[in-house]
Design a protein around this motif. Structure first.
Motif, PDB file in Angstrom:
ATOM      1  N   ALA A   1      42.600  51.251  42.684  1.00 32.77           N
ATOM      2  CA  ALA A   1      43.392  51.394  41.140  1.00 32.77           C
ATOM      3  C   ALA A   1      43.463  50.301  40.585  1.00 32.77           C
ATOM      4  O   ALA A   1      43.194  50.033  39.465  1.00 32.77           O
ATOM      5  CB  ALA A   1      44.680  52.003  41.391  1.00 32.77           C
ATOM      6  N   MET A   2      43.826  49.154  41.382  1.00 30.35           N
ATOM      7  CA  MET A   2      44.214  47.753  40.742  1.00 30.35           C
ATOM      8  C   MET A   2      42.557  47.306  40.452  1.00 30.35           C
ATOM      9  O   MET A   2      42.861  46.721  39.253  1.00 30.35           O
ATOM     10  CB  MET A   2      44.784  47.162  41.821  1.00 30.35           C
ATOM     11  CG  MET A   2      45.006  45.432  41.404  1.00 30.35           C
ATOM     12  SD  MET A   2      43.700  44.226  41.677  1.00 30.35           S
ATOM     13  CE  MET A   2      43.305  44.418  43.250  1.00 30.35           C
ATOM     14  N   GLN A   3      41.794  47.451  41.084  1.00 30.68           N
ATOM     15  CA  GLN A   3      40.408  46.941  40.786  1.00 30.68           C
ATOM     16  C   GLN A   3      39.615  47.494  39.456  1.00 30.68           C
ATOM     17  O   GLN A   3      39.190  46.869  38.701  1.00 30.68           O
ATOM     18  CB  GLN A   3      39.444  46.835  41.926  1.00 30.68           C
ATOM     19  CG  GLN A   3      39.976  45.821  43.066  1.00 30.68           C
ATOM     20  CD  GLN A   3      39.387  46.257  44.456  1.00 30.68           C
ATOM     21  OE1 GLN A   3      38.578  47.363  44.641  1.00 30.68           O
ATOM     22  NE2 GLN A   3      39.524  45.566  45.354  1.00 30.68           N
ATOM     23  N   SER A   4      39.991  48.781  39.555  1.00 32.76           N
ATOM     24  CA  SER A   4      39.520  49.541  38.257  1.00 32.76           C
ATOM     25  C   SER A   4      40.280  49.352  36.986  1.00 32.76           C
ATOM     26  O   SER A   4      39.747  49.561  35.843  1.00 32.76           O
ATOM     27  CB  SER A   4      39.442  51.065  38.642  1.00 32.76           C
ATOM     28  OG  SER A   4      40.852  51.622  38.810  1.00 32.76           O
ATOM     29  N   GLY A   5      41.323  48.893  37.210  1.00 37.06           N
ATOM     30  CA  GLY A   5      42.050  48.471  36.033  1.00 37.06           C
ATOM     31  C   GLY A   5      42.182  47.184  35.635  1.00 37.06           C
ATOM     32  O   GLY A   5      42.996  46.698  34.577  1.00 37.06           O
ATOM     33  N   LEU A   6      41.270  46.466  36.101  1.00 35.17           N
ATOM     34  CA  LEU A   6      41.072  45.092  35.693  1.00 35.17           C
ATOM     35  C   LEU A   6      40.647  44.852  34.166  1.00 35.17           C
ATOM     36  O   LEU A   6      39.741  45.673  33.787  1.00 35.17           O
ATOM     37  CB  LEU A   6      40.215  44.263  36.636  1.00 35.17           C
ATOM     38  CG  LEU A   6      40.589  43.832  38.081  1.00 35.17           C
ATOM     39  CD1 LEU A   6      39.408  43.472  38.781  1.00 35.17           C
ATOM     40  CD2 LEU A   6      41.643  43.159  37.842  1.00 35.17           C
ATOM     41  N   SER A   7      41.117  43.924  33.555  1.00 35.04           N
ATOM     42  CA  SER A   7      40.549  43.764  32.091  1.00 35.04           C
ATOM     43  C   SER A   7      40.523  42.346  31.827  1.00 35.04           C
ATOM     44  O   SER A   7      41.223  41.449  32.421  1.00 35.04           O
ATOM     45  CB  SER A   7      41.321  44.335  31.081  1.00 35.04           C
ATOM     46  OG  SER A   7      42.623  44.144  31.189  1.00 35.04           O
ATOM     47  N   ALA A   8      40.021  41.792  30.735  1.00 31.54           N
ATOM     48  CA  ALA A   8      39.795  40.528  30.201  1.00 31.54           C
ATOM     49  C   ALA A   8      41.218  39.932  30.005  1.00 31.54           C
ATOM     50  O   ALA A   8      41.977  40.584  29.375  1.00 31.54           O
ATOM     51  CB  ALA A   8      38.905  40.165  28.912  1.00 31.54           C
ATOM     52  N   GLY A   9      41.521  38.505  30.536  1.00 31.34           N
ATOM     53  CA  GLY A   9      42.819  37.943  30.484  1.00 31.34           C
ATOM     54  C   GLY A   9      43.571  38.068  31.619  1.00 31.34           C
ATOM     55  O   GLY A   9      44.811  37.295  31.621  1.00 31.34           O
ATOM     56  N   ASP A  10      43.300  39.054  32.626  1.00 29.26           N
ATOM     57  CA  ASP A  10      44.208  39.147  33.737  1.00 29.26           C
ATOM     58  C   ASP A  10      43.965  37.880  34.683  1.00 29.26           C
ATOM     59  O   ASP A  10      42.639  37.676  34.884  1.00 29.26           O
ATOM     60  CB  ASP A  10      43.724  40.355  34.388  1.00 29.26           C
ATOM     61  CG  ASP A  10      44.177  41.716  33.646  1.00 29.26           C
ATOM     62  OD1 ASP A  10      44.986  41.631  32.738  1.00 29.26           O
ATOM     63  OD2 ASP A  10      43.723  42.666  34.350  1.00 29.26           O
ATOM     64  N   GLU A  11      44.823  37.379  35.260  1.00 27.41           N
ATOM     65  CA  GLU A  11      44.794  36.495  36.258  1.00 27.41           C
ATOM     66  C   GLU A  11      44.793  36.989  37.530  1.00 27.41           C
ATOM     67  O   GLU A  11      45.756  37.694  37.787  1.00 27.41           O
ATOM     68  CB  GLU A  11      45.943  35.461  36.139  1.00 27.41           C
ATOM     69  CG  GLU A  11      45.938  34.706  34.831  1.00 27.41           C
ATOM     70  CD  GLU A  11      47.062  33.375  34.678  1.00 27.41           C
ATOM     71  OE1 GLU A  11      47.295  33.171  35.736  1.00 27.41           O
ATOM     72  OE2 GLU A  11      47.556  33.359  33.572  1.00 27.41           O
ATOM     73  N   VAL A  12      43.849  36.761  38.398  1.00 26.62           N
ATOM     74  CA  VAL A  12      43.663  37.109  39.717  1.00 26.62           C
ATOM     75  C   VAL A  12      43.428  36.320  40.804  1.00 26.62           C
ATOM     76  O   VAL A  12      43.059  35.076  40.668  1.00 26.62           O
ATOM     77  CB  VAL A  12      42.461  38.301  39.644  1.00 26.62           C
ATOM     78  CG1 VAL A  12      42.752  39.269  38.541  1.00 26.62           C
ATOM     79  CG2 VAL A  12      41.352  37.714  39.595  1.00 26.62           C
ATOM     80  N   VAL A  13      43.604  36.721  41.896  1.00 28.97           N
ATOM     81  CA  VAL A  13      43.227  36.112  43.116  1.00 28.97           C
ATOM     82  C   VAL A  13      42.192  36.732  44.044  1.00 28.97           C
ATOM     83  O   VAL A  13      42.464  37.955  44.359  1.00 28.97           O
ATOM     84  CB  VAL A  13      44.435  36.016  44.017  1.00 28.97           C
ATOM     85  CG1 VAL A  13      44.007  35.247  45.445  1.00 28.97           C
ATOM     86  CG2 VAL A  13      45.439  35.043  43.430  1.00 28.97           C
ATOM     87  N   THR A  14      41.020  36.152  44.282  1.00 25.87           N
ATOM     88  CA  THR A  14      39.996  36.562  45.264  1.00 25.87           C
ATOM     89  C   THR A  14      40.300  36.800  46.531  1.00 25.87           C
ATOM     90  O   THR A  14      41.488  36.144  47.021  1.00 25.87           O
ATOM     91  CB  THR A  14      38.602  35.967  45.045  1.00 25.87           C
ATOM     92  OG1 THR A  14      38.814  34.583  45.562  1.00 25.87           O
ATOM     93  CG2 THR A  14      38.412  35.919  43.505  1.00 25.87           C
ATOM     94  N   ILE A  15      39.662  37.445  47.380  1.00 20.60           N
ATOM     95  CA  ILE A  15      39.980  37.673  48.936  1.00 20.60           C
ATOM     96  C   ILE A  15      39.828  36.149  49.538  1.00 20.60           C
ATOM     97  O   ILE A  15      40.420  35.834  50.828  1.00 20.60           O
ATOM     98  CB  ILE A  15      39.176  38.628  49.622  1.00 20.60           C
ATOM     99  CG1 ILE A  15      37.857  38.446  49.421  1.00 20.60           C
ATOM    100  CG2 ILE A  15      39.768  40.173  49.206  1.00 20.60           C
ATOM    101  CD1 ILE A  15      36.823  39.408  50.231  1.00 20.60           C
ATOM    102  N   GLY A  16      39.096  35.335  48.878  1.00 18.57           N
ATOM    103  CA  GLY A  16      38.901  34.173  49.636  1.00 18.57           C
ATOM    104  C   GLY A  16      39.963  33.023  49.105  1.00 18.57           C
ATOM    105  O   GLY A  16      40.001  31.824  49.320  1.00 18.57           O
ATOM    106  N   GLY A  17      40.909  33.523  48.218  1.00 17.80           N
ATOM    107  CA  GLY A  17      42.014  32.608  47.834  1.00 17.80           C
ATOM    108  C   GLY A  17      41.648  31.792  46.577  1.00 17.80           C
ATOM    109  O   GLY A  17      42.429  31.058  46.131  1.00 17.80           O
TER     110      GLY A  17
END
Length: 112
Positions: A43-59
């Motif tokens: 649900a989190m991954q499908s709700g991504l949109s431009a401007g969101d600050e994220v962290v990948t699994i690699g950090g």
């Protein structure tokens, strides 16, 4: 020989009951929570949109600049963009500010 006849039928169900109880405990303690975490991540991954600050699994920290069906374009430094698969996004640090009318449209879409 006399002892075998006294065993009765009730004792033979005990191992089966213990195995069923073990599977029940494993389901409620391990499998269900894992399924819940997976659904939340999807649900989190499908709700991504431009401007969101994220962290990948690699950090790696980055800002979402574009979203496609199965990938996300992240800006990791000014002018440096990289493409990641959606499942590689571990968490959203901050959600982007949405205009009031867009937020109202999203809320209406969820209600339907």
């Amino acid at each position: 020989m006399h002892y075998a006849a006294e065993g009765g039928g009730a004792g033979s169900f005990t191992p089966i009951l213990m195995i069923a109880l073990l599977f029940g405990v494993m389901y409620f303690m391990m499998i269900r929570p894992q399924q819940k975490r997976r659904r939340e991540a999807e649900a989190m991954q499908s709700g991504l949109s431009a401007g969101d600050e994220v962290v990948t699994i690699g950090g790696l920290y980055g800002t979402v600049t574009g979203v496609e069906d199965d990938s996300v374009l992240l800006e990791v430094a000014p002018g440096v963009q990289t493409r990641f698969a959606r499942p590689a996004i571990a968490r959203v640090v901050t959600k982007a500010e949405r205009p009031a009318e867009t937020a109202a449209e999203e809320t209406d879409a969820v209600k339907e």
